[in-house]
Motif scaffolding. Structure first.
Motif, PDB file in Angstrom:
ATOM      1  N   THR A   1      -8.383  -0.698   1.623  1.00  0.00           N
ATOM      2  CA  THR A   1      -7.171  -1.317   2.158  1.00  0.00           C
ATOM      3  C   THR A   1      -6.328  -0.302   2.917  1.00  0.00           C
ATOM      4  O   THR A   1      -5.771  -0.604   3.984  1.00  0.00           O
ATOM      5  CB  THR A   1      -6.358  -1.962   1.020  1.00  0.00           C
ATOM      6  OG1 THR A   1      -7.041  -3.155   0.585  1.00  0.00           O
ATOM      7  CG2 THR A   1      -4.957  -2.344   1.443  1.00  0.00           C
TER       8      THR A   1
ATOM      9  N   THR B   1       0.835  -1.195   0.000  1.00  0.00           N
ATOM     10  CA  THR B   1       0.000   0.000   0.000  1.00  0.00           C
ATOM     11  C   THR B   1       0.872   1.248   0.000  1.00  0.00           C
ATOM     12  O   THR B   1       0.643   2.182  -0.783  1.00  0.00           O
ATOM     13  CB  THR B   1      -0.924  -0.006   1.228  1.00  0.00           C
ATOM     14  OG1 THR B   1      -1.698  -1.214   1.244  1.00  0.00           O
ATOM     15  CG2 THR B   1      -1.861   1.188   1.199  1.00  0.00           C
TER      16      THR B   1
ATOM     17  N   THR C   1      -4.285  -4.936  -2.683  1.00  0.00           N
ATOM     18  CA  THR C   1      -5.624  -5.438  -2.349  1.00  0.00           C
ATOM     19  C   THR C   1      -5.705  -6.958  -2.381  1.00  0.00           C
ATOM     20  O   THR C   1      -6.487  -7.543  -1.618  1.00  0.00           O
ATOM     21  CB  THR C   1      -6.685  -4.828  -3.284  1.00  0.00           C
ATOM     22  OG1 THR C   1      -6.323  -5.070  -4.649  1.00  0.00           O
ATOM     23  CG2 THR C   1      -6.811  -3.331  -3.055  1.00  0.00           C
TER      24      THR C   1
ATOM     25  N   TYR D   1       2.452   2.059  -3.402  1.00  0.00           N
ATOM     26  CA  TYR D   1       1.599   2.652  -4.430  1.00  0.00           C
ATOM     27  C   TYR D   1       1.762   4.163  -4.476  1.00  0.00           C
ATOM     28  O   TYR D   1       1.674   4.779  -5.545  1.00  0.00           O
ATOM     29  CB  TYR D   1       0.132   2.288  -4.198  1.00  0.00           C
ATOM     30  CG  TYR D   1      -0.759   2.723  -5.338  1.00  0.00           C
ATOM     31  CD1 TYR D   1      -1.050   1.848  -6.379  1.00  0.00           C
ATOM     32  CD2 TYR D   1      -1.282   4.009  -5.407  1.00  0.00           C
ATOM     33  CE1 TYR D   1      -1.849   2.244  -7.444  1.00  0.00           C
ATOM     34  CE2 TYR D   1      -2.071   4.423  -6.462  1.00  0.00           C
ATOM     35  CZ  TYR D   1      -2.349   3.529  -7.483  1.00  0.00           C
ATOM     36  OH  TYR D   1      -3.117   3.932  -8.544  1.00  0.00           O
TER      37      TYR D   1
ATOM     38  N   VAL E   1      -2.884  -1.399  -8.040  1.00  0.00           N
ATOM     39  CA  VAL E   1      -3.732  -1.496  -6.848  1.00  0.00           C
ATOM     40  C   VAL E   1      -3.739  -2.925  -6.301  1.00  0.00           C
ATOM     41  O   VAL E   1      -3.735  -3.159  -5.090  1.00  0.00           O
ATOM     42  CB  VAL E   1      -5.163  -1.029  -7.182  1.00  0.00           C
ATOM     43  CG1 VAL E   1      -6.162  -1.455  -6.119  1.00  0.00           C
ATOM     44  CG2 VAL E   1      -5.193   0.486  -7.372  1.00  0.00           C
TER      45      VAL E   1
ATOM     46  N   HIS F   1     -11.478   0.885  -8.377  1.00  0.00           N
ATOM     47  CA  HIS F   1     -10.173   0.542  -7.818  1.00  0.00           C
ATOM     48  C   HIS F   1      -9.718   1.576  -6.791  1.00  0.00           C
ATOM     49  O   HIS F   1      -9.047   1.236  -5.812  1.00  0.00           O
ATOM     50  CB  HIS F   1      -9.141   0.400  -8.939  1.00  0.00           C
ATOM     51  CG  HIS F   1      -9.298  -0.859  -9.729  1.00  0.00           C
ATOM     52  ND1 HIS F   1     -10.031  -0.907 -10.894  1.00  0.00           N
ATOM     53  CD2 HIS F   1      -8.843  -2.112  -9.510  1.00  0.00           C
ATOM     54  CE1 HIS F   1     -10.012  -2.148 -11.370  1.00  0.00           C
ATOM     55  NE2 HIS F   1      -9.295  -2.896 -10.547  1.00  0.00           N
TER      56      HIS F   1
ATOM     57  N   ALA G   1      -3.880   6.275  -1.093  1.00  0.00           N
ATOM     58  CA  ALA G   1      -5.265   6.360  -1.557  1.00  0.00           C
ATOM     59  C   ALA G   1      -5.490   7.655  -2.330  1.00  0.00           C
ATOM     60  O   ALA G   1      -6.133   7.652  -3.403  1.00  0.00           O
ATOM     61  CB  ALA G   1      -6.222   6.259  -0.382  1.00  0.00           C
TER      62      ALA G   1
ATOM     63  N   ALA H   1      -4.052   7.460  -5.744  1.00  0.00           N
ATOM     64  CA  ALA H   1      -4.925   6.732  -6.672  1.00  0.00           C
ATOM     65  C   ALA H   1      -6.012   7.646  -7.231  1.00  0.00           C
ATOM     66  O   ALA H   1      -6.364   7.566  -8.417  1.00  0.00           O
ATOM     67  CB  ALA H   1      -5.547   5.527  -5.969  1.00  0.00           C
TER      68      ALA H   1
ATOM     69  N   LEU I   1      -8.720   0.424  -3.077  1.00  0.00           N
ATOM     70  CA  LEU I   1      -7.424   0.721  -2.486  1.00  0.00           C
ATOM     71  C   LEU I   1      -7.599   1.555  -1.213  1.00  0.00           C
ATOM     72  O   LEU I   1      -6.893   1.341  -0.217  1.00  0.00           O
ATOM     73  CB  LEU I   1      -6.514   1.453  -3.469  1.00  0.00           C
ATOM     74  CG  LEU I   1      -5.119   1.775  -2.917  1.00  0.00           C
ATOM     75  CD1 LEU I   1      -4.340   0.493  -2.615  1.00  0.00           C
ATOM     76  CD2 LEU I   1      -4.327   2.644  -3.884  1.00  0.00           C
TER      77      LEU I   1
END
Length: 340
Positions: free
Chosen positions: A314, A223, A242, A226, A238, A307, A327, A330, A311
């Motif tokens: 998570t 995570t 996840t 990302y 992602v 997605h 997050a 994303a 994400l």
């Protein structure tokens, strides 16, 4: 934060969705059951149907049956996407006859080697279904587990022939050590075939509690990663977080002897996705967000991309500032969901 809806909104959403198939266009996953479960798990059950109204153009009718799955031929039926309806019917029957944890314990080791099919979405859907059932058992939630397990069986795809490279002591540095595939072209299946080498991390773990701790570490590392590497492929990366989180969510519902094999499969999935979509260079460190967890969730919901929401779900499990930054990254990288 686990405030699963108890008013029937999740049940109504799942019943609405079970008339739809697990995919559309023969290859794209139906994310709606996972998203509505995530929303209700975080106290946003009132938004579930509004979100579904935006997503409904991505739903297809439930597929036609092909041939029933039986105890005699289930091995031959694994990985046959034509049998999706048959697999879902098989698990629907099993879950009416036996406790759901018993069915899950029987099938988890059979399905685990093939968690890489369907871009890892089937195991993610199962993880969401299990979380809902742990919060409260009822018919729509049991049906959702049947749909998730059936989708997994139909898209079952093992991986083999991957050479082991030296790993680092921790998950973050082992993900850093993952070599990109040589020819990063094509879709998930093509790229998965191109994965030939992965670091071996936590391969010697056999103790269940250690496996759970390492899996928690992996989810956090993927995570966090990302935030700086998601631009390699905003949607597909992602799943490096996840997919292992879905496995982590399921551990408590499984026999302890399955925890270590689950860790090893989850590592392979996360590392493979990392190899398949690695960017040329990471971005600079992402600053800590100036928003609370609840505000980050509201931002993801307003954006709407499936997605992004998953994400964020998570990231809320991980719960620290860098996860929240991932997050928001994303949100920044992804196209918002808009009505068709």
């Amino acid at each position: 934060m686990d405030t699963h809806d108890t008013t029937g909104t999740l049940e109504e959403a799942l019943e609405r969705l079970h008339a739809s198939g697990p995919e559309r266009l023969g290859r794209l996953t139906n994310h709606a059951p996972m998203v509505v479960e995530a929303l209700t798990a975080h106290g946003r059950s009132g938004a579930a149907h509004r979100w579904l109204d935006l997503y409904r153009h991505k739903l297809e009718d439930f597929p036609a049956p092909f041939a029933p799955v039986t105890d005699a031929d289930w091995r031959e039926a694994l990985g046959d996407p034509r049998r999706a309806a048959d697999w879902i019917a098989h698990f629907t029957r099993a879950l009416t006859e036996r406790p759901w944890r018993d069915v899950l314990a029987e099938w988890w080791p059979r399905l685990l080697p093939g968690m890489y099919g369907g871009s890892t979405h089937p195991v993610i859907r199962v993880g969401h279904a299990v979380r809902a059932l742990e919060a409260g058992e009822n018919a729509p939630r049991l049906a959702e587990l049947a749909h998730g397990l059936g989708y997994w069986a139909a898209r079952h795809r093992p991986v083999s022939g991957i050479a082991s490279l030296p790993g680092a002591p921790d998950a973050a540095r082992s993900l850093d050590a993952v070599p990109p595939i040589d020819d990063p072209r094509g879709g998930f299946t093509d790229r998965l075939t191109a994965v030939r080498r992965l670091p071996l991390w936590a391969g010697d773990v056999t103790d269940p509690d250690t496996a759970r701790a390492r899996l928690t570490e992996l989810v956090r590392a993927a995570t966090h990663r990302y935030a700086t590497h998601g631009h390699g492929e905003a949607t597909m990366l992602v799943h490096a977080a996840t997919a292992p989180n879905a496995v982590l969510r399921t551990l408590a519902s499984l026999p302890r002897e399955l925890w270590a094999p689950s860790l090893h499969a989850a590592w392979t999935a996360s590392a493979a996705v990392t190899a398949m979509y690695a960017p040329a260079e990471p971005v600079a460190a992402v600053p800590a967000p100036d928003r609370t967890a609840e505000e980050v969730l509201e931002t993801a919901l307003a954006h709407g991309d499936e997605h992004v929401i998953k994400l964020t779900d998570t990231a809320l499990d991980v719960g620290d500032e860098r996860a929240l930054a991932a997050a928001l990254r994303a949100v920044e990288l992804s196209e918002p969901l808009v009505p068709n």
